[in-house]
Structure formats: structure tokens, C-alpha cells
Design an enzyme around this catalytic site. Structure first.
Site, PDB file in Angstrom:
ATOM      1  N   GLU A   1     -10.938   6.748   3.907  1.00 14.82           N
ATOM      2  CA  GLU A   1      -9.977   6.131   4.827  1.00 14.82           C
ATOM      3  C   GLU A   1     -10.143   6.677   6.239  1.00 14.82           C
ATOM      4  OE1 GLU A   1      -6.066   5.326   3.225  1.00 14.82           O
ATOM      5  OE2 GLU A   1      -6.761   5.666   1.199  1.00 14.82           O
TER       6      GLU A   1
ATOM      7  N   ASP B   1       0.854  -1.178   0.000  1.00 19.85           N
ATOM      8  CA  ASP B   1       0.000   0.000   0.000  1.00 19.85           C
ATOM      9  C   ASP B   1       0.900   1.241   0.000  1.00 19.85           C
ATOM     10  OD1 ASP B   1      -2.253   1.643   0.109  1.00 19.85           O
ATOM     11  OD2 ASP B   1      -3.270   0.378   1.557  1.00 19.85           O
TER      12      ASP B   1
END
Length: 1000
Positions: free
Chosen positions: A808, A618
């Protein structure tokens, strides 16, 4: 006269007569831009002022004007503190209401900067042309903080380059005109926080022709087949298209490079002349012939050196490249495995390290770094788009990046990736699907497959072959800011929606990946990202995202790993580990970041599950591992990561990776395994044969056919939670009063990850709002966002409320967010529902706490984040399509209940998992007797369709009985029945529904 005095006088006289001194005498006086004495306020457009900006709430620096005894100019300086994770900085814009400034008389811009000697790079931009400072062209350069104390930074305008990674507008003329300037901006470095001080910004020096005239080549790389000839076009351009006042000469010659003159090509030299008076845009050409031989060879380069007099030279030396040819890996008829083995055997360690590196396209120090570092991949982070943000510009941008790979030995193409998590959501005008939470609500695997197909077609048509989707997280706590990225709280539901992988990739064996409407998919985030414990996050102000998932081994296998087994079986091409940590009870390790868990990546994913794709990290995730940077690289690669997303650190990563291998701390066989996996997918995608964008499908982006799929998905995602008196569907003859913050806001309706990372309210992308969808039905409609318009004379009210966009951990509850409706939304609901029968639609990424207002509400709909097609919502409101959606997550009564999920021993929600009233058909009669008959039918069902039909009929009977009073005794078996239905245990599902019926 003493000799010493004579020497001084002579030197002074000579200096006064020198050309430099003469020019200096003619220089205009410096023009102040900002002295930081208070003459320019902290303000933003349309006023003149200094203002800050950043990628999220933490990234804008804190600025102040400080009295400083050491101020280089005046008494005060601009100083500030910063700690930037994404991007951030500050701007001085001139007033939009005044005329632009003319800087064309000057050589450049300069300012004082207090250095710390830390080697960090600071970007400096100027704003040219356009309507005002926020709608101008950005021209950029940078300087390095490699000094201590105050230093005057002088930047000639000739050093600025047009920004290709971001422009607030679509480009005005791509010429630094300098006659309509709107100010400057400073982008501060990311990573460790710091402070800065700046003073005395001013224009200096006298302009010369090289600021108004430039020589360019049509590209920087010219690939040519062996034996062919490359033609380099050299063009003269001037500010404002005025003819040049003085001659411009370009002396050229071929020298250096890896190709051998006389054997690989015919050397050329010469001079091109553009006489005084030559119009802007005039071109000359240089032809470089190459020579043919019979040998199979890697690519070879021929630099064409250009020496320019009278104008600014090209930013870099153009290179002619004789294409690689005759080598086995280039033979598309050979098996992929053999092609990979051949190419890998030829590569150096540095080339292998480059293939394992992924950089953010906006972070490239120079485009030539793609070849210099043999980069394997680039990505666009959320909101990182070309300007203009059009399909054509995306394809052109990515083709330009791919062209750079032709200057490498083996011409290995880039694999470009984007987060297309609900359609090609970075692209303005793309078809934006409901977020995954809405797709889970449809319970329609075929529709999930179709949404993947549309997404893949639109993504690939812009030149992007790789999608960082789908998210296979199993959301277990709706306080998580990413919960809408999940298909639901039940792993069985997530598995059923993984048909989207085939929509994106095609056949599980990868044979369809080469097609122009397929992309490589990514299963993320491995593993347990949806199960993090509230309060466990240590990332900034996040409360749950990137935290710790605490599970037993059995829970890990049953809940979080199960979707990945399905994804591997479906042939998913890549897997992305989670930022979060995994803490498995009894394993003695405690919380360990997933990017460091070799037992899970090498052991479970690649070993036990047999995953043969590659693992991509990520965004900058290895930076969160404990230890120094070398340890981060070593730990993550040894844990099984194959490609590392290092958005801003590709130079450091490639250097560190090669050092670690050379030192023996990472085995070269681990590198070979990683690169083999990456190359395999590139070959499957057909990138070696077709590296450039195939835009044949671009006309279908945002097309009526694609939007029809999104419209159907929006309709099927609507979950009817309450429908007293059969208020829905509405009739077109009813006079409707529409209110609420989310009724007419396409940005709120599409949510986060839409055009930008966090998304935004307002008119962000083309689409149809829910209000527009209602109006298109032809029904008489009055709209009042805050319900302030008179409320009498209406048959029904429709109040559309809910959340504003986030993504997020920025959306974590407790990080400035909660699960309550806003005061304005509560007021709108109260006003409308007190005045008339009302339907309340909740547009959100997760359940909202509505229990205290449930009584006056006649109909309640969970609309989730339906995407760009508000017509789909109107379709079910007016009965064009029936309500068929079911809750993909449990709808809680209060935040105190969280986390709450199907299967919990204590389970008393507002609405259970799987709940969703239908307007499809009339509910069967018969009560318990009918349920027992359906249980028998489900037990004897010979097909899945027959079994599901029996459960569906039973479900409708139970919903009718318990709809007005759902208790813990009825909710628990009802939710468990939906899980059993998804796992194919139809008779047991009906028996659970009988239990719910009896409790009701």
C-alpha cells in the site's frame, strides 16, 4: 482513657487480628520490575531493555525518561507520545542471556499510570515461559483510562487471559506458570494520538491457590438439537500439573436465558467437588436435557451458572443452546430468495445492524461479543493470524468464532474474510503465486483461472469462505505502492485476467460457492484507485495511495469502470470501494471519497451495471469521510455500502447505525436491502448448512500439484527485455556466478502481503528461491550475494536485484522509496557485468530505472514478484520453458516520464507496454512483405486463435528489428498493437506493428 482513644485502639486491635491483616502481614515485599530511574536501558533482545514496536513506521510510540516533580516513585517516569493507526506499544523484556524470573509468590503486578479520563482502553500483557521475551506466551488484560492524574493500577494474575489472537510462538502449555517470566508489554490505543506517563512497575501481594488452580469448561457454547441433551465438561487445571492443596467446589445451576425451564428443558442443580490432592486435568460432567415440542422456534439459551470456591472460575458462563428449528429460512430446499425474505422478516433492527458489521478478529473485546452484537463478519487483516500459523489452527480459530453465532436467535453464521491476494498469503506454508503484475505479464487467462482455483481451495480448506481479491485496479503510475496488485496499465489486460474470478467462485450464478474449494471473490477497489495523482494523498506520509483520481467522464468509463462491468458480468459476489477520492471533470463536486459516492455505488454499480452482490467497505475507510462519526455512518450506508469494515469500532458502529435508522436519517428499506444482499451470499456459500470448516482439502495446501501451478505462473510471468547474442537460455554446462540481494531471499521474492501486511525479507515461508532453483538444474554455481567472491573463471553471471517488500502507501515513491536499484545492487551489477557476460533479473513490484546500466548488461529480465516457486524462474533461464511474458506496464526511461502509459500522445519509454522477447520459436523471416501477408491473414481470420497467431508472428518480426534501438516512433505503435490484440482487433494490431517496423 478517653472514649475516642478507646475506640481507635479497639479498631486498630481488631484490624490487626482480622484475616486480611494477617494475610497482609505475610505478604512478601513488593518486587520492583521497573522504576524508570535509568536502571533499565532502551534496548531490545537479547539484552534487557525497553523497546517500541508497531504495525508500520509511524506506529511505534516515542519514549523518554523524564524528570517529574510529581513522580509517584523516584524522580523520573516513563513518558511518551503516540499516534497509532494499526497497532503499537512498548515492551520491557528481561535479558535473554539470563534466567527467567519467578513471579509465582505474588498476587499480581501493579504500576502507576497518569490518566486523562478519555475512556480509552490500554492493553497490558505479561510474558510467560519459553526461551526468552520474544518467544514466550502472551497473557493479556486491560484497564480503562477513566480517571485523571496518577492512579495505581493493580492487576491480579488471575485477571490475565491467554491471547488467542496473536502469539509469537505456537503456545507452550497454555498455563500461566509464573515461574519463568520474561517481562511485560503495553499496547496503546489506536485512533486519535495522545501521550502517557507510567511509573513504578512492581509485583505485589501473596499468591493463593486460585492463581495456581482454575476451573474451565470445554467450550462456552453447547448447541443441541431440540430434545437432545448437552454435556458440559468441567475440568480442574493447575500450574505445573500439580495436585490441588485444598478442595475445589463448583456449584452449578440452570437459570435465566431465553429457554423456559420445564417446557424447553429440565432444570439441573448440584455441586461438583475436587478434593485436596485431585490431579490437574481431572474432569466432571453436567448433563442438561432439553425437551421436544412441535413448534417451530428460534434458538433458545440455557445459561449454566458455575460458582467456584478454591480456584479461578471460568472466564464466562457456559450456555446450552437449543438450535433453531422448523423455520422456513432453515430449509435448504427452498429458493435462496425465499429463505432470505423469511429470515429478514424475523430480524430486529439490532440484528440487522450486526449483519452489516465486520470486525477484526483480534479487536474483539471478548469472544462473546460475536453473539452480543450479532456480528455478521470477522476478518483477518494482513498478518492477523492464529498461533501457530497452520491450517489446523486457522480452522480451529474460525470454528470457535462460528460456534459463538450459535448463541444468537437465528444462528446466522459469520462470513470470515481474508486478503488472499496471491494465494493464501497469510498462511505459512501456503502456495504463494506471483503478484497480479506478474499474472498480467503471462497474458494467459487460463492460467489466471487456475491460480484462482488453487487459491480458493487453500483458503476454503482453512475455514475461510471469503477472499478480498482480485484487485481490478488499472495502474497508471508506477510510483503507486500498490501497483503490483494490478494486472497492468491497460483495462483490456485487466479484463482478460478476470478469469481469476471464476477460479475463485466458480460459475457466475453462484451455484458453485457451496463447494469446499470455492470462495466468495471481491472486486476492488471501486473505482479509480490506480489512477490517483502523485502528491494528492492526505493519508500520513503517503504520496499517491488513497489520493485523488482526476478524470473526465469518458476516461473514467473507458479506463477504470470497464473492469467492473466485466466483474459484474462474471457474477463477482462482493465489491470493495477505494480509499481514494474521485474528481470527475465538470460534475461540480470536486474530489469526493469513493465511500461517499452514492452516484457511483448506488447509481453506476448497483443501478446501471446491475450488481446484485454486496458492497464491503475497506479497512476503517469510513473514518476518512468528513464530519462526525454519525455522519460517516449515515453517508456511507446511504451511498450504498452494505457491510462496513470497522476493525476496532464494532460497538460504536452498531450503536450509531441503529440510532441513525431510529432517527430516520437512514431508511430501514436501505438496511433491508443491505442485509438481504449479505444473507444471499451466506446462503449461496452454504454456511447455514455447514458453518464450520471443511478441512478435507487441507492436505493439498502447499502440495506439489498446487506448487506446480505457481511454478508455471512464475515461469510465464518472466519478461525477457534484452537478450544480446542469445545469452538466454543458459546451458547446464556453463559455469554460473550468481549474485544480488534477491537471488536467495524468499521474502523479497514474494513481496508484500506475504504472511504479514508489509511482508518481510528473509526466510518467511517455505518455498524455493531463485538461487535454489538454479542449483536444482544441476549446473555448476557459485553464489556471492555482494559479488565479493573472485569473478574469474565463469561463463556467465546471473545478478538478481530489485526491491524489498512493501504494501500500500508504505511503498509509495517519495515515502522513503524510489525506483532506483540500491547502491549494493548497483555495485553487484557493475562488478559482475564488467567481468563476464551477464543476465540481470529484476525482482520487483514495478519497473526499476536501469537505463544507465543497460549497455554492459547482456540479458535483462523483469521477474516481478514470482512467489514461492523460484524453480519457475530457473525453468526459463535454462530453457525448460520458453520466455513468453510481456510487459503489463510501460517500462520508463526516467522517473520524470511518469506517469507513462500505452496510448499517451507522447510516449518514449525504455521498453513499451507489451514488450517481451521470446525464446519459443525462431523468428519468421520476410520483413515487410511477411508483415503485409500477416495483416491480410489477420483480416481474414475466422477464429480468435488464428487472429492472435498472425499478430504474434508479426510481433516477433518487429521485436527482432527494433530490439537494439527502441525509439518513440517505434514504441508507441508497438504498445498500441498489444492493446488492439487484447481487444480482438487483429488486423489493426498488425498494421500498428508495421508502423513500428517502418519506424525501426
Amino acid at each position: 482513657m478517653p472514649r475516642a482513644a478507646l475506640l481507635v485502639s479497639t479498631a486498630l486491635f481488631a484490624a490487626l487480628l482480622s484475616p486480611t491483616a494477617v494475610r497482609a502481614a505475610a505478604d512478601p515485599a513488593p518486587t520492583p520490575v521497573d522504576r524508570f530511574e535509568g536502571e533499565v536501558p532502551f534496548a531490545s533482545q537479547p539484552a534487557e531493555g525497553i523497546f517500541t514496536w508497531g504495525s508500520d513506521a509511524d506506529d511505534p510510540p516515542a519514549l523518554r525518561l523524564a524528570d517529574r516533580a510529581d513522580a509517584p516513585e523516584g524522580e523520573r517516569v516513563l513518558t511518551g507520545d503516540y499516534d497509532i493507526s494499526g497497532w503499537g506499544g512498548f515492551t520491557h523484556d528481561y535479558a535473554a542471556t539470563g534466567p527467567a524470573h519467578d513471579w509465582s509468590a505474588h498476587q499480581g503486578i501493579r504500576f502507576w499510570w497518569q490518566g486523562h479520563g478519555d475512556g480509552r482502553r490500554i492493553a497490558f500483557e505479561i510474558k510467560d515461559g519459553g526461551a526468552h521475551g520474544e518467544a514466550s506466551e502472551l497473557w493479556t488484560t486491560s484497564f480503562t483510562d477513566d480517571f485523571t492524574g496518577w492512579k495505581r493500577i493493580e492487576i491480579p494474575f488471575a485477571d490475565f487471559r491467554y491471547r488467542t489472537d496473536y502469539q509469537p510462538v505456537g503456545g507452550i502449555d497454555h498455563v500461566l506458570g509464573l515461574t519463568q517470566m520474561w517481562g511485560y508489554a503495553v499496547t496503546l490505543p489506536t485512533g486519535a494520538g495522545g501521550d502517557f506517563a507510567m511509573d513504578g512497575v512492581e509485583l505485589y501481594g501473596r499468591a493463593d491457590q486460585s492463581l495456581r488452580a482454575s476451573v474451565t469448561t470445554d467450550t462456552a457454547v453447547y448447541p443441541v438439537a431440540e430434545g437432545g441433551a448437552a454435556t458440559v465438561r468441567v475440568t480442574l487445571a493447575t500450574t505445573g500439573a500439580a495436585p490441588v492443596d485444598e478442595p475445589v467446589t463448583v456449584t452449578y445451576g440452570t437459570a435465566g436465558g431465553t429457554a423456559e425451564p420445564g417446557r424447553d428443558y429440565t432444570p439441573v442443580t448440584g455441586t461438583l467437588t475436587f478434593p485436596a490432592g485431585t490431579p490437574s486435568g481431572t474432569s466432571r460432567t453436567v448433563r442438561i436435557p432439553t425437551l421436544r415440542d412441535r413448534a417451530a422456534e428460534a434458538a433458545e439459551t440455557i445459561p449454566l451458572t458455575l460458582t467456584v470456591t478454591g480456584a479461578k472460575a471460568p472466564a464466562e458462563t457456559p450456555q446450552v443452546v437449543i438450535d433453531a428449528h422448523g423455520l422456513p429460512y432453515l430449509n435448504s430446499k427452498l429458493p435462496v430468495k425465499r429463505r432470505v425474505a423469511d429470515l429478514l422478516s424475523r430480524m430486529s433492527l439490532a440484528e440487522k445492524a450486526g449483519q452489516m458489521t465486520q470486525a477484526e478478529r483480534g479487536a474483539l473485546t471478548a469472544p462473546g461479543d460475536i453473539a452480543a452484537y450479532d456480528l455478521g463478519s470477522l476478518l483477518s487483516g494482513g498478518g492477523s493470524t492464529p498461533t501457530p500459523n497452520t491450517p489446523e489452527a486457522w480452522a480451529k480459530m474460525i470454528d470457535a468464532f462460528q460456534l459463538r453465532t450459535r448463541a444468537t436467535r437465528f444462528q446466522i453464521p459469520l462470513i470470515y474474510g481474508v486478503d488472499a491476494v496471491h494465494g493464501h498469503n497469510n498462511l505459512v506454508g501456503a502456495t504463494v503465486m506471483p503478484h497480479n503484475i506478474g499474472i498480467g505479464a503471462t497474458r494467459d487467462p487460463q492460467l489466471a483461472h487456475r491460480t484462482g482455483e488453487v487459491t480458493a481451495a487453500e483458503v476454503r480448506a482453512t475455514g475461510v469462505p471469503w477472499d478480498f481479491a482480485p484487485c481490478l485496479c488499472v495502474t497508471r503510475d508506477e510510483r503507486w505502492g500498490r501497483s503490483y496488485e494490478s494486472f497492468g496499465e491497460d483495462p483490456a489486460l485487466v479484463e482478460s485476467m478476470e478469469t481469476v474470478i471464476q477460479g475463485l467462485q466458480g460459475a457466475p450464478d453462484g451455484r458453485d460457492l457451496k463447494d469446499d474449494d470455492k470462495v466468495l471473490a471481491t472486486a476492488k477497489h471501486f473505482v479509480g484507485d490506480g489512477g490517483t495523482t502523485y502528491g494528492s494523498s492526505t493519508t500520513g506520509s503517503y504520496t499517491i495511495d488513497q489520493g485523488v483520481t482526476e478524470v473526465t467522464r469518458k476516461q473514467l468509463e473507458a479506463v477504470h469502470l470497464a473492469p467492473y462491468r466485466e466483474a459484474v458480468d462474471r457474477g463477482v459476489g462482493t465489491v470493495m470501494p477505494s480509499y481514494s477520492s474521485l474528481d470527475i471533470a465538470g460534475d461540480g463536486q470536486g474530489p469526493v471519497k469513493m465511500h461517499a459516492r452514492a452516484d457511483m455505488i448506488n447509481g453506476v454499480l448497483k443501478g446501471r451495471m446491475g450488481f446484485d452482490g454486496f458492497v464491503i467497505s475497506d479497512w476503517a475507510a469510513i473514518d476518512q469521510l468528513p464530519g462526525d462519526y454519525a455522519s460517516d455512518v449515515r453517508t456511507s450506508v446511504n451511498a450504498g455500502l452494505d457491510m462496513i469494515m470497522v476493525p476496532y469500532a464494532y460497538q460504536d458502529f452498531t450503536r450509531t447505525l441503529t440510532d441513525e435508522v431510529t432517527a430516520g436519517r437512514i431508511a430501514e428499506r436501505r438496511i433491508d436491502d443491505a442485509v438481504s444482499r449479505i444473507l444471499t451470499q451466506k446462503f449461496r456459500l452454504g454456511l447455514f448448512e455447514r458453518p464450520y470448516a471443511d478441512t478435507s482439502g487441507a492436505a493439498d495446501i502447499g502440495s506439489a500439484a498446487h506448487r506446480a501451478v505457481a511454478r508455471r505462473a512464475a515461469a510465464e510471468s518472466q519478461v525477457l527485455l534484452k537478450n544480446s547474442g542469445g545469452l538466454l537460455p543458459l546451458k547446464k554446462t556453463q559455469k554460473v556466478y550468481v549474485a544480488g540481494s534477491n537471488a536467495d531471499d524468499i521474502g523479497n521474492q514474494t513481496g508484500g502481503w506475504t504472511v504479514t501486511w508489509q511482508g518481510a525479507s528473509g526466510n518467511t515461508t517455505p518455498g524455493t528461491t531463485i538461487l535454489e532453483g538454479i542449483r536444482r538444474t544441476g549446473a555448476p554455481v557459485t553464489y556471492s550475494k555482494d559479488a565479493s567472491a573472485p569473478l574469474t573463471g565463469y561463463d556467465v553471471g546471473v545478478v538478481v536485484v530489485g526491491e524489498t517488500p512493501y504494501a500500500e502507501g508504505v511503498g509509495d515513491v517519495g515515502n522513503g522509496n524510489d525506483l532506483e536499484l540500491s547502491p549494493d545492487d548497483r555495485a553487484a551489477v557493475d562488478r559482475v557485468c564488467a567481468a563476464m557476460k551477464c543476465a540481470v533479473l529484476i525482482v520487483s513490484g514495478r519497473p526499476q530505472l536501469i537505463g544507465d546500466r543497460l549497455g554492459p548488461i547482456d540479458a535483462l529480465v523483469a521477474s516481478w514478484l514470482p512467489g514461492t516457486e523460484g524453480d519457475g524462474v530457473a525453468d526459463v533461464l535454462y530453457g525448460r520453458r520458453p520466455f513468453t511474458g510481456r510487459l503489463p506496464v510501460t517500462w520508463p526511461r526516467s522517473e520524470a516520464q511518469l506517469p507513462i502509459n500505452v496510448g499517451d500522445p507522447v510516449y518514449d519509454p525504455q521498453y513499451p507496454y507489451g514488450w517481451g522477447l521470446t525464446t519459443l520459436t525462431k523468428t519468421p523471416g520476410g520483413g515487410l512483405a511477411a508483415l503485409y501477408r500477416l495483416a491480410d491473414a489477420a483480416g481474414r481470420a475466422h477464429t480468435a486463435q488464428a487472429g492472435r497467431s498472425a499478430v504474434e508472428q508479426a510481433r516477433r518480426i518487429v521485436e527482432r528489428r527494433i530490439a537494439d534501438r527502441i525509439t518513440a516512433a517505434s514504441a508507441k505503435p508497438f504498445a498500441e498493437a498489444d492493446h488492439l490484440l487484447l481487444t480482438g482487433r487483429y488486423a489493426r494490431a498488425v498494421r500498428k506493428l508495421i508502423e513500428a517496423y517502418r519506424a525501426g
